[in-house]
Design a protein around this motif. Structure first.
Motif, PDB file in Angstrom:
ATOM      1  N   ILE A  27       0.849  -1.194   0.000  1.00  0.00           N
ATOM      2  CA  ILE A  27       0.000   0.000   0.000  1.00  0.00           C
ATOM      3  C   ILE A  27       0.887   1.249   0.000  1.00  0.00           C
ATOM      4  O   ILE A  27       0.649   2.212  -0.731  1.00  0.00           O
ATOM      5  N   LYS A  28       1.932   1.199   0.825  1.00  0.00           N
ATOM      6  CA  LYS A  28       2.891   2.314   0.893  1.00  0.00           C
ATOM      7  C   LYS A  28       3.572   2.511  -0.473  1.00  0.00           C
ATOM      8  O   LYS A  28       3.793   3.643  -0.913  1.00  0.00           O
ATOM      9  N   ALA A  29       3.879   1.397  -1.145  1.00  0.00           N
ATOM     10  CA  ALA A  29       4.516   1.468  -2.463  1.00  0.00           C
ATOM     11  C   ALA A  29       3.605   2.169  -3.469  1.00  0.00           C
ATOM     12  O   ALA A  29       4.065   2.961  -4.293  1.00  0.00           O
ATOM     13  N   ASP A  30       2.299   1.890  -3.395  1.00  0.00           N
ATOM     14  CA  ASP A  30       1.331   2.569  -4.269  1.00  0.00           C
ATOM     15  C   ASP A  30       1.354   4.073  -4.029  1.00  0.00           C
ATOM     16  O   ASP A  30       1.326   4.874  -4.968  1.00  0.00           O
ATOM     17  N   GLU A  31       1.387   4.457  -2.739  1.00  0.00           N
ATOM     18  CA  GLU A  31       1.402   5.882  -2.385  1.00  0.00           C
ATOM     19  C   GLU A  31       2.672   6.555  -2.902  1.00  0.00           C
ATOM     20  O   GLU A  31       2.630   7.664  -3.453  1.00  0.00           O
ATOM     21  N   MET A  32       3.807   5.878  -2.720  1.00  0.00           N
ATOM     22  CA  MET A  32       5.084   6.427  -3.174  1.00  0.00           C
ATOM     23  C   MET A  32       5.108   6.576  -4.699  1.00  0.00           C
ATOM     24  O   MET A  32       5.616   7.561  -5.231  1.00  0.00           O
ATOM     25  N   PHE A  33       4.525   5.588  -5.400  1.00  0.00           N
ATOM     26  CA  PHE A  33       4.490   5.619  -6.862  1.00  0.00           C
ATOM     27  C   PHE A  33       3.640   6.796  -7.346  1.00  0.00           C
ATOM     28  O   PHE A  33       4.019   7.518  -8.277  1.00  0.00           O
ATOM     29  N   ALA A  34       2.486   6.997  -6.682  1.00  0.00           N
ATOM     30  CA  ALA A  34       1.600   8.110  -7.048  1.00  0.00           C
ATOM     31  C   ALA A  34       2.282   9.453  -6.780  1.00  0.00           C
ATOM     32  O   ALA A  34       2.200  10.382  -7.596  1.00  0.00           O
TER      33      ALA A  34
END
Length: 202
Positions: free
Chosen positions: A121-128
């Motif tokens: 989930i954190k990776a999704d946020e970082m990617f966005a």
């Protein structure tokens, strides 16, 4: 049911442990790539979105050293550090260097899955965030040199009159440049422009 995207990268020199972790995560429908060393990961990583399970104690390049190399190469992945009992100080250092959590070996399988899900989930946020930052940078590159000067002074809180005096131009010209800056940066307000400026520094 939450659909998790991204790959779980396991970096650990213990073959049996690595295989068991891969089996566990894949049984939970999570994509996994495993590596036996930091060098193996660095040679094969293609920039994919995901998170990392990182053993702190490895030969040649240990977990802390890999963290530093990743920072230097701008590889941004949420990292869960794996450590043995004697490696806790190293794990604490890894957390200070940006890891999001750590697990002490041995651990229950049930503990790992929620940590990995949270990391993805954190990776999704970082990617966005990264995509947003790149968009802001592209918009900034469309500004002229004078427009960039005006933007810097506007963000610093200077009034049009002060900017005019500093740049040796008329307040009306400042107003024109300021309007163009807001338009090109697609900023609806001064706070949004200030936020964009902070992203450019990141």
């Amino acid at each position: 049911m939450t659909r998790y995207t991204g790959t779980v990268f396991i970096v650990d020199d213990d073959d049996d442990f690595r295989d068991s972790m891969q089996w566990l995560l894949e049984s939970d429908d999570l994509p996994v790539q495993s590596f036996s060393s930091a060098r193996d990961f660095l040679s094969n990583y293609k920039g994919d979105k995901g998170c990392m399970l990182l053993d702190v104690r490895m030969p040649e390049i240990n977990g802390l050293a890999l963290q530093q190399i990743m920072l230097e190469r701008d590889i941004r992945l949420p990292i869960v550090v794996l450590s043995g009992h004697g490696d806790i100080p190293m794990a604490v250092t890894a957390m200070k260097n940006g890891a999001i959590d750590f697990l002490e070996k041995p651990f229950d399988d049930e503990v790992l899955i929620p940590l990995v899900q949270n990391a993805l989930i954190k990776a999704d946020e970082m990617f966005a965030d990264r995509q947003q930052q790149e968009q802001v940078r592209k918009q900034y590159e469309t500004l002229s040199r004078r427009e960039r000067e005006v933007m810097t002074l506007v963000v610093a809180g200077k009034a049009n009159r002060e900017i005019a005096e500093e740049l040796g131009i008329s307040p009306k010209t400042v107003e024109v440049h300021r309007s163009r800056v807001m338009s090109k940066m697609r900023a609806e307000s001064l706070p949004e422009l200030v936020n964009q400026a902070s992203q450019l520094e990141g």
